[in-house]
Design a protein around this motif. Sequence first.
Motif, PDB file in Angstrom:
ATOM      1  N   GLN A 235       1.105  -1.564  -0.223  1.00  0.00           N
ATOM      2  CA  GLN A 235      -0.815   0.035  -0.015  1.00  0.00           C
ATOM      3  C   GLN A 235       1.161   1.436   0.191  1.00  0.00           C
ATOM      4  O   GLN A 235       1.701   1.240   0.964  1.00  0.00           O
ATOM      5  N   PHE A 236       0.146   2.331  -0.944  1.00  0.00           N
ATOM      6  CA  PHE A 236       1.189   3.400  -1.011  1.00  0.00           C
ATOM      7  C   PHE A 236       1.488   4.138   0.339  1.00  0.00           C
ATOM      8  O   PHE A 236      -0.350   4.360   0.464  1.00  0.00           O
ATOM      9  N   PRO A 237       2.401   4.649   0.963  1.00  0.00           N
ATOM     10  CA  PRO A 237       3.401   5.028   0.370  1.00  0.00           C
ATOM     11  C   PRO A 237       3.983   3.545   0.922  1.00  0.00           C
ATOM     12  O   PRO A 237       6.225   3.854   1.019  1.00  0.00           O
ATOM     13  N   ASP A 238       3.870   2.750   1.153  1.00  0.00           N
ATOM     14  CA  ASP A 238       4.778   1.767   1.902  1.00  0.00           C
ATOM     15  C   ASP A 238       5.388   1.075   1.588  1.00  0.00           C
ATOM     16  O   ASP A 238       5.256  -0.220   0.882  1.00  0.00           O
ATOM     17  N   ASP A 266       5.118  14.617  -3.178  1.00  0.00           N
ATOM     18  CA  ASP A 266       6.124  14.187  -2.961  1.00  0.00           C
ATOM     19  C   ASP A 266       6.813  12.265  -2.760  1.00  0.00           C
ATOM     20  O   ASP A 266       8.095  12.093  -2.934  1.00  0.00           O
ATOM     21  N   ALA A 267       5.741  12.324  -1.504  1.00  0.00           N
ATOM     22  CA  ALA A 267       6.020  11.029  -1.650  1.00  0.00           C
ATOM     23  C   ALA A 267       5.733  10.076  -2.707  1.00  0.00           C
ATOM     24  O   ALA A 267       6.737   8.353  -2.909  1.00  0.00           O
ATOM     25  N   ALA A 268       4.641  10.416  -3.613  1.00  0.00           N
ATOM     26  CA  ALA A 268       4.579   9.805  -4.646  1.00  0.00           C
ATOM     27  C   ALA A 268       5.869   9.505  -5.642  1.00  0.00           C
ATOM     28  O   ALA A 268       6.363   8.628  -6.366  1.00  0.00           O
ATOM     29  N   LYS A 269       5.905  10.698  -6.046  1.00  0.00           N
ATOM     30  CA  LYS A 269       8.087  11.062  -6.388  1.00  0.00           C
ATOM     31  C   LYS A 269       9.028  10.078  -5.853  1.00  0.00           C
ATOM     32  O   LYS A 269       9.590   9.132  -6.584  1.00  0.00           O
ATOM     33  N   THR A 270       8.877   9.712  -4.503  1.00  0.00           N
ATOM     34  CA  THR A 270       9.758   9.155  -4.074  1.00  0.00           C
ATOM     35  C   THR A 270      10.042   7.231  -4.315  1.00  0.00           C
ATOM     36  O   THR A 270      10.997   6.944  -4.737  1.00  0.00           O
ATOM     37  N   VAL A 271       8.470   7.008  -3.952  1.00  0.00           N
ATOM     38  CA  VAL A 271       7.573   5.892  -4.821  1.00  0.00           C
ATOM     39  C   VAL A 271       8.329   5.666  -5.762  1.00  0.00           C
ATOM     40  O   VAL A 271       8.698   4.514  -6.091  1.00  0.00           O
ATOM     41  N   CYS A 272       8.056   6.721  -6.360  1.00  0.00           N
ATOM     42  CA  CYS A 272       8.501   6.432  -8.580  1.00  0.00           C
ATOM     43  C   CYS A 272      10.014   5.931  -8.336  1.00  0.00           C
ATOM     44  O   CYS A 272      10.767   4.815  -9.256  1.00  0.00           O
ATOM     45  N   MET A 298      -4.809  13.628 -12.795  1.00  0.00           N
ATOM     46  CA  MET A 298      -4.141  14.565 -11.867  1.00  0.00           C
ATOM     47  C   MET A 298      -2.822  15.361 -11.715  1.00  0.00           C
ATOM     48  O   MET A 298      -2.330  16.497 -12.421  1.00  0.00           O
ATOM     49  N   TYR A 299      -2.554  13.999 -11.690  1.00  0.00           N
ATOM     50  CA  TYR A 299      -1.063  13.844 -11.291  1.00  0.00           C
ATOM     51  C   TYR A 299       0.038  13.573 -12.472  1.00  0.00           C
ATOM     52  O   TYR A 299       1.396  13.259 -12.545  1.00  0.00           O
ATOM     53  N   HIS A 306       9.050  10.263 -14.375  1.00  0.00           N
ATOM     54  CA  HIS A 306       9.273   8.505 -14.066  1.00  0.00           C
ATOM     55  C   HIS A 306       8.598   8.130 -14.715  1.00  0.00           C
ATOM     56  O   HIS A 306       7.448   6.680 -14.739  1.00  0.00           O
ATOM     57  N   SER A 307       8.523   8.852 -16.376  1.00  0.00           N
ATOM     58  CA  SER A 307       7.523   8.450 -17.792  1.00  0.00           C
ATOM     59  C   SER A 307       7.462   7.129 -17.558  1.00  0.00           C
ATOM     60  O   SER A 307       6.919   6.286 -18.182  1.00  0.00           O
ATOM     61  N   PRO A 308       8.892   6.034 -17.760  1.00  0.00           N
ATOM     62  CA  PRO A 308       8.715   4.871 -17.830  1.00  0.00           C
ATOM     63  C   PRO A 308       7.624   3.735 -16.711  1.00  0.00           C
ATOM     64  O   PRO A 308       7.803   2.984 -17.256  1.00  0.00           O
ATOM     65  N   LEU A 309       7.705   3.993 -16.382  1.00  0.00           N
ATOM     66  CA  LEU A 309       6.245   3.217 -15.308  1.00  0.00           C
ATOM     67  C   LEU A 309       5.164   3.633 -15.528  1.00  0.00           C
ATOM     68  O   LEU A 309       4.224   2.418 -15.999  1.00  0.00           O
ATOM     69  N   PHE A 310       4.978   4.220 -16.296  1.00  0.00           N
ATOM     70  CA  PHE A 310       3.611   4.468 -17.058  1.00  0.00           C
ATOM     71  C   PHE A 310       3.685   4.705 -18.658  1.00  0.00           C
ATOM     72  O   PHE A 310       2.665   5.518 -19.153  1.00  0.00           O
ATOM     73  N   HIS A 311       4.343   4.404 -19.213  1.00  0.00           N
ATOM     74  CA  HIS A 311       4.158   4.117 -20.698  1.00  0.00           C
ATOM     75  C   HIS A 311       2.792   3.219 -20.348  1.00  0.00           C
ATOM     76  O   HIS A 311       2.709   2.768 -22.158  1.00  0.00           O
ATOM     77  N   HIS A 312       2.311   2.096 -20.137  1.00  0.00           N
ATOM     78  CA  HIS A 312       1.797   0.705 -20.868  1.00  0.00           C
ATOM     79  C   HIS A 312       0.744   1.538 -19.728  1.00  0.00           C
ATOM     80  O   HIS A 312       1.164   0.340 -18.754  1.00  0.00           O
ATOM     81  N   GLU A 313      -0.418   1.299 -20.452  1.00  0.00           N
ATOM     82  CA  GLU A 313      -1.592   2.118 -19.394  1.00  0.00           C
ATOM     83  C   GLU A 313      -2.771   0.921 -20.313  1.00  0.00           C
ATOM     84  O   GLU A 313      -2.670   0.612 -20.661  1.00  0.00           O
ATOM     85  N   MET A 314      -3.338  -0.119 -18.960  1.00  0.00           N
ATOM     86  CA  MET A 314      -4.508  -0.497 -19.315  1.00  0.00           C
ATOM     87  C   MET A 314      -5.745   0.159 -18.481  1.00  0.00           C
ATOM     88  O   MET A 314      -5.896   0.338 -17.026  1.00  0.00           O
TER      89      MET A 314
END
Length: 559
Positions: A235-238, A266-272, A298-299, A306-314
């Motif tokens: 569970q984000f951000p853990d 900021d926590a999301a950027k750290t997790v990414c 929104m985000y 950190h776009s490499p994490l979001f290249h493949h959308e479903m």
Amino acid sequence: MPIYTCRPDGSVDTCPVTKNAWETRAKLMKDECDFERVYHCLSDGKGRKWEKCIQKTLILEGNCPMYTSDGYLDWKPCNISDLSCPKSSYVSNEVYKYPWCFGDNTPRNVTIEDGPHYVRDGPSLSLIIGIVAPIVLLVLAAAFICLIIGIRRKRRLEISRRIISNMSEEVHFLKDNIGAISGREFVRKGVHQLLKQNVFCIVVIGGIGNMVNSTARDILELYAMQKQWESKQYQFPDIPTTIDENTIVFVYGWFGLWNDDFCSLDAAKTVCDNLLRILKNTKNVKIIIGMRDDLYTMYKKELKEHSPLFHHEMILDVENLSDEYLYYFDEQKQYCRIPGCRCNEITHAMLKGGGDELIGMPLKVEVISKHHFSDVIDSYIKDNDILKAMKVHFTALEKNENPIYEWLMYICLKGHFSRTDSFDKDLVSKMNFGIHLSSFDEQYVHLRKYIRVWVSDPQHISMEDACYIFWHPFIYICAFHYLYEKDRSIVMNYCNLDAIWQLVRPSAFIKSNTLSSYIEVSADDDEVELFRKRWQKLGLQNDYKYHPLVSVQYAKKNG
């Protein structure tokens, strides 16, 4: 001589091992079962057989369903190399296909006459037995102890893994009956994407109640099964800083479990950053991100680095799935046997075009099916709003089932309940509740319709540390709304801070016709000021300085 005996307490000598025999027994118990709870005949931990009406569930290959000592459904592993051990996943009320799961299925009333006894004389034999027997017993005892320790360790792991599989946003009690075609297609596409050598992460996107996390979880488990990898859910951000090789990871709850808290970017950027570092430094790791569609929109720009994490959308297009849920709901209404129930008056138009149109059809149907009470049904027919219907239900609980109501509100205020946490007697006193710690177990048979078990780490946690949360975040939101409308000051003074940050907004901030506005509540100046004293005392003004509940104070202070 009968080979099948049923007793008043539900215990039986044997369980049926053919489809016809199973269906015959199911028909005999039809008055005790309903569309949500179906006939099961299973063994318990002591090998005894019991007939009960319970919700069916999916059992993974290599496992057998069983009853716990409390009468709930559990799993037990079997040797997959054994021919009679289930080789594929199956529904729990089809266990008759796997007689091994019943253990000794011999009728108790079948006896065998004692045969002749043969006695050998001679002291030499007695002497040998006297010497050898203790040694053999010691060896067997040691082997047995090792076996028990191994079984218990494996058992704890299996139980934990099963519990963690339910740590998702959506818990689909009707999953075995509906959404089969569309749901499988989503899962198949997700696994197909991840099997590609150049795809390391996919993002599953959809609205609240549209199976985002349950779809992601199914992709996770199917991929892990096909590749023989480990599967992990966080569970984000853990998120841990390292992940073992040959592991697929699912990260959920981005920006807030119930709603956006406005202060987690900021926590999301750290997790990414952490996830990208893991992908770079560790071989054979795949990631699934589950995110609400409005938060993703929104985000997304804020996370472009950190776009490499979001290249493949479903993106979950649930139109076909919604139709399946609607038709299934029509089918189930025909089997409703509740006297005076008006569920047949609920139409497709009501479910599609009510004030709750921003809530996914799968969730709406599940809530109405699981909480199939006259107050919920009548309210939904009147207002076509699932949030209002659940608030009406909490009103009825407070009036007619006070201990259940008080426990649910206690869990709402605290965010969860765990036996390892200190029971908040001070809160109970301030709320004028009559509950006490031991009453949780007394009421659990009723509470389990509203809550489920959650653990943070199935690999390194004991079952005693498990906590209880509402079965879906939306049910928590309904309870929060009810309590807030009942007494705003109590919520602002005593409710867990995460819920307030995520669900309460200043009156001027509430926007119309958005998902957030539907699940958020409005606070006037008095409530905002009340909460200000609380967060200032805790020193949280810097951590949440951009939150509307805090920034509105700065705006007023600076004119």
